[in-house]
Scaffold this motif. Structure first.
Motif, PDB file in Angstrom:
ATOM      1  N   ARG A 104      -7.966  -1.707 -10.428  1.00  0.00           N
ATOM      2  CA  ARG A 104      -6.369  -1.188 -10.512  1.00  0.00           C
ATOM      3  C   ARG A 104      -6.341   0.185 -11.465  1.00  0.00           C
ATOM      4  N   ARG A 105      -5.757   1.062 -11.110  1.00  0.00           N
ATOM      5  CA  ARG A 105      -5.697   2.421 -11.913  1.00  0.00           C
ATOM      6  C   ARG A 105      -4.385   3.201 -11.339  1.00  0.00           C
ATOM      7  N   VAL A 106      -3.361   2.860 -12.100  1.00  0.00           N
ATOM      8  CA  VAL A 106      -2.333   3.717 -11.697  1.00  0.00           C
ATOM      9  C   VAL A 106      -1.712   4.713 -12.787  1.00  0.00           C
ATOM     10  N   GLU A 107      -2.135   6.007 -12.319  1.00  0.00           N
ATOM     11  CA  GLU A 107      -1.884   7.260 -13.259  1.00  0.00           C
ATOM     12  C   GLU A 107      -0.723   8.111 -12.910  1.00  0.00           C
ATOM     13  N   GLY A 108      -0.393   7.889 -11.598  1.00  0.00           N
ATOM     14  CA  GLY A 108       0.619   8.963 -11.192  1.00  0.00           C
ATOM     15  C   GLY A 108       1.900   8.096 -11.250  1.00  0.00           C
TER      16      GLY A 108
ATOM     17  N   ARG B   6      -5.071  -4.514  -6.481  1.00  0.00           N
ATOM     18  CA  ARG B   6      -5.983  -3.227  -6.990  1.00  0.00           C
ATOM     19  C   ARG B   6      -5.808  -2.123  -6.401  1.00  0.00           C
ATOM     20  N   VAL B   7      -4.793  -1.166  -6.866  1.00  0.00           N
ATOM     21  CA  VAL B   7      -4.586  -0.051  -6.414  1.00  0.00           C
ATOM     22  C   VAL B   7      -4.932   1.069  -7.159  1.00  0.00           C
ATOM     23  N   VAL B   8      -5.218   2.307  -6.665  1.00  0.00           N
ATOM     24  CA  VAL B   8      -5.645   3.368  -7.411  1.00  0.00           C
ATOM     25  C   VAL B   8      -4.542   4.229  -6.870  1.00  0.00           C
ATOM     26  N   VAL B   9      -3.760   4.991  -8.012  1.00  0.00           N
ATOM     27  CA  VAL B   9      -2.875   6.141  -7.922  1.00  0.00           C
ATOM     28  C   VAL B   9      -3.045   7.175  -8.674  1.00  0.00           C
ATOM     29  N   GLU B  10      -3.676   8.058  -8.234  1.00  0.00           N
ATOM     30  CA  GLU B  10      -4.040   9.273  -8.818  1.00  0.00           C
ATOM     31  C   GLU B  10      -2.979  10.231  -9.736  1.00  0.00           C
ATOM     32  N   ALA B  11      -3.327  10.653 -10.983  1.00  0.00           N
ATOM     33  CA  ALA B  11      -2.363  11.594 -11.438  1.00  0.00           C
ATOM     34  C   ALA B  11      -1.923  12.657 -10.622  1.00  0.00           C
TER      35      ALA B  11
ATOM     36  N   GLY C 108      -2.650  -3.353  -2.405  1.00  0.00           N
ATOM     37  CA  GLY C 108      -4.091  -3.070  -2.399  1.00  0.00           C
ATOM     38  C   GLY C 108      -4.987  -4.261  -1.728  1.00  0.00           C
ATOM     39  N   PRO C 109      -6.454  -3.827  -1.560  1.00  0.00           N
ATOM     40  CA  PRO C 109      -6.807  -2.377  -2.078  1.00  0.00           C
ATOM     41  C   PRO C 109      -6.504  -1.314  -1.508  1.00  0.00           C
ATOM     42  N   VAL C 110      -6.067  -0.287  -2.118  1.00  0.00           N
ATOM     43  CA  VAL C 110      -5.689   1.030  -1.799  1.00  0.00           C
ATOM     44  C   VAL C 110      -6.038   2.103  -2.689  1.00  0.00           C
ATOM     45  N   ALA C 111      -6.362   3.324  -2.221  1.00  0.00           N
ATOM     46  CA  ALA C 111      -6.618   4.445  -3.054  1.00  0.00           C
ATOM     47  C   ALA C 111      -5.604   5.782  -2.483  1.00  0.00           C
ATOM     48  N   ILE C 112      -5.015   6.183  -3.386  1.00  0.00           N
ATOM     49  CA  ILE C 112      -3.990   7.436  -3.373  1.00  0.00           C
ATOM     50  C   ILE C 112      -4.465   8.551  -4.192  1.00  0.00           C
ATOM     51  N   ALA C 113      -4.841   9.522  -3.465  1.00  0.00           N
ATOM     52  CA  ALA C 113      -5.090  10.725  -4.321  1.00  0.00           C
ATOM     53  C   ALA C 113      -4.096  11.605  -4.887  1.00  0.00           C
TER      54      ALA C 113
ATOM     55  N   SER D  93       8.131   4.046   2.310  1.00  0.00           N
ATOM     56  CA  SER D  93       6.854   3.558   3.142  1.00  0.00           C
ATOM     57  C   SER D  93       6.288   2.250   2.661  1.00  0.00           C
ATOM     58  N   PHE D  94       5.263   1.906   3.352  1.00  0.00           N
ATOM     59  CA  PHE D  94       4.662   0.626   3.248  1.00  0.00           C
ATOM     60  C   PHE D  94       3.057   1.003   3.174  1.00  0.00           C
ATOM     61  N   ILE D  95       2.392   1.022   2.318  1.00  0.00           N
ATOM     62  CA  ILE D  95       0.809   1.338   2.434  1.00  0.00           C
ATOM     63  C   ILE D  95       0.208  -0.071   2.288  1.00  0.00           C
ATOM     64  N   GLY D  96      -0.574  -0.481   3.311  1.00  0.00           N
ATOM     65  CA  GLY D  96      -1.097  -1.898   3.316  1.00  0.00           C
ATOM     66  C   GLY D  96      -2.675  -1.648   2.899  1.00  0.00           C
ATOM     67  N   PRO D  97      -3.234  -2.802   2.950  1.00  0.00           N
ATOM     68  CA  PRO D  97      -4.623  -3.090   2.298  1.00  0.00           C
ATOM     69  C   PRO D  97      -5.691  -2.352   3.093  1.00  0.00           C
ATOM     70  N   PHE D  98      -6.811  -1.797   2.354  1.00  0.00           N
ATOM     71  CA  PHE D  98      -7.772  -1.061   3.084  1.00  0.00           C
ATOM     72  C   PHE D  98      -7.357   0.239   3.506  1.00  0.00           C
ATOM     73  N   THR D  99      -6.608   0.944   2.946  1.00  0.00           N
ATOM     74  CA  THR D  99      -6.109   2.365   3.305  1.00  0.00           C
ATOM     75  C   THR D  99      -6.480   3.296   2.176  1.00  0.00           C
ATOM     76  N   ALA D 100      -6.966   4.416   2.476  1.00  0.00           N
ATOM     77  CA  ALA D 100      -7.251   5.547   1.554  1.00  0.00           C
ATOM     78  C   ALA D 100      -6.566   6.949   1.900  1.00  0.00           C
ATOM     79  N   ILE D 101      -5.735   7.385   1.254  1.00  0.00           N
ATOM     80  CA  ILE D 101      -4.952   8.457   1.462  1.00  0.00           C
ATOM     81  C   ILE D 101      -5.493   9.642   0.640  1.00  0.00           C
ATOM     82  N   GLY D 102      -5.696  10.855   1.418  1.00  0.00           N
ATOM     83  CA  GLY D 102      -6.343  11.925   0.470  1.00  0.00           C
ATOM     84  C   GLY D 102      -5.426  12.546  -0.400  1.00  0.00           C
ATOM     85  N   ARG D 103      -5.777  13.889  -0.695  1.00  0.00           N
ATOM     86  CA  ARG D 103      -5.029  14.705  -1.588  1.00  0.00           C
ATOM     87  C   ARG D 103      -3.778  15.316  -0.809  1.00  0.00           C
ATOM     88  N   ASP D 104      -2.829  15.679  -1.509  1.00  0.00           N
ATOM     89  CA  ASP D 104      -1.657  16.418  -0.837  1.00  0.00           C
ATOM     90  C   ASP D 104      -1.096  15.889   0.257  1.00  0.00           C
ATOM     91  N   CYS D 105      -1.091  14.701   0.492  1.00  0.00           N
ATOM     92  CA  CYS D 105      -0.204  14.216   1.678  1.00  0.00           C
ATOM     93  C   CYS D 105       1.293  14.097   1.560  1.00  0.00           C
TER      94      CYS D 105
END
Length: 368
Positions: A254-258, A269-274, A285-290, A298-310
């Motif tokens: 887990r890392r929530v910087e945004g 376990r969710v990553v939210v980038e700055a 989670g587990p989820v990664a958001i760039a 919205s709802f972002i469910g498990p095993f999803t990765a979302i790239g930059r600037d979406c």
């Protein structure tokens, strides 16, 4: 020891995504597949890396650069066409010299440490260089990694002696002699160069690495094997790519910087980038958001990765990979999906209601 990474090929099984992007650079858990291999090679202590590139050479070079980000030195080796794995070894002769080397397929992912694979090969070779009365024969000239699979007819398959050395290799046999498939990681010494120069193209017009290894066996050389204990995935198709994304997201912390507003909920376990923003949304989670991505209502469910600037608004996404600069607006629920870069998925209020599509070549749509 050196490394040779294969990053050519057309990626036909992942079209239309690979019409505009190298298959080895498709992200898994928001990191290009190729980068996982580079990390493993660097962690194994290998400093000199050759990357065989094809039509997507410029993109691969732009992503990897000179290798300094991993503490390695990269040499690019152009391949005019995907003429087989053994052909890649053939054209890399000047780079490889007489050094031992690991050959790594750039679109494969595996759990087991490459360092362990390399160390066992080197240990075995050292043992035969200083033999005891218990040792017999020559040092191995190659080592292949094998994995037990339920459908061996889809792969190159190995038949082994009781001591674990190779008897023969068969490419996608109708009646497999074992369930041991070749994984896309190999170790060779200089004797493989004679092998790849001695074999002929297969029926599909390629110099097959299985034929080169068989040449070594038939010439009386010892080919060592190691059984892969963890998972291994060839990411060349949608379903394995999503499975690789799931497995890699299982390892995130887990890392929530945004920015997450008070009306949003982050579970597990969710990553939210700055630079990312979560507004009135739930992320499980587990989820990664760039970085640069905005999730609203919205709802972002498990095993999803979302790239930059979406931009995701009024939608649900689960078990999916979304590349950079996508817009998903009031799209309902998306599952088991792969969205390429700059894709728009929207639902309008126009009447009559209809599904309106603009789909490129080799696209796939399930209106379920």
């Amino acid at each position: 020891m050196r490394a040779l990474i294969l990053a050519g090929g057309a990626g036909t099984r992942l079209r239309p995504i690979t019409h505009t992007r190298a298959k080895q650079l498709v992200p898994v858990a928001n990191k290009p597949i190729l980068f996982y291999g580079l990390e493993e090679i660097a962690e194994a202590g290998i400093k000199e890396v050759g990357i065989v590139v094809g039509d997507t050479a410029d993109e691969v070079k732009g992503a990897v650069g000179n290798g300094s980000a991993w503490g390695i030195s990269v040499t690019y080796i152009p391949q005019e066409a995907p003429l087989g794995l053994a052909h890649a070894v053939l054209i890399a002769r000047d780079f490889l010299g007489d050094d031992d080397f690991v050959m790594y397929l750039g679109d494969n992912l595996l759990k087991q440490s490459l360092r362990e694979f390399v160390e066992r090969f080197e240990e075995d070779r050292r043992r035969f260089m200083a033999p005891t009365l218990d040792d017999a024969g020559d040092a191995p000239c190659a080592q292949i990694l094998l994995k037990e699979v339920p459908d061996p007819h889809r792969f190159g398959v190995a038949e082994l002696n009781p001591d674990g050395t190779v008897v023969r290799l068969l490419e996608k046999p109708e009646h497999p002699p074992s369930n041991l498939a070749l994984v896309g990681v190999y170790l060779f010494d200089r004797r493989v160069h004679e092998a790849v120069a001695s074999i002929k193209p297969s029926a599909r017009g390629e110099l097959e690495i299985t034929d080169a290894i068989q040449w070594l066996v038939d010439s009386g050389y010892r080919v060592r094997t190691q059984i892969l204990e963890g998972w291994w995935i060839d990411t060349g198709k949608l379903t394995p790519l999503l499975e690789a994304n799931r497995l890699m997201l299982e390892t995130v912390e887990r890392r929530v910087e945004g920015d997450v507003d008070d009306d949003s909920e982050i579970d597990g376990r969710v990553v939210v980038e700055a630079g990312a923003r979560i507004v009135r949304s739930r992320v499980r989670g587990p989820v990664a958001i760039a970085a640069g991505t905005t999730i609203v209502d919205s709802f972002i469910g498990p095993f999803t990765a979302i790239g930059r600037d979406c931009e995701i608004e009024g939608s649900e996404i689960e078990h999916s990979v979304v590349l950079e600069n996508c817009r998903v607006i009031r799209a309902g629920r998306l599952e088991d999906s792969l969205l390429g870069q700059q894709v728009e998925v929207t639902r309008s209020d126009r009447r009559p209601r209809a599904t309106r599509l603009m789909v490129g070549d080799h696209g796939s749509i399930d209106l379920g």
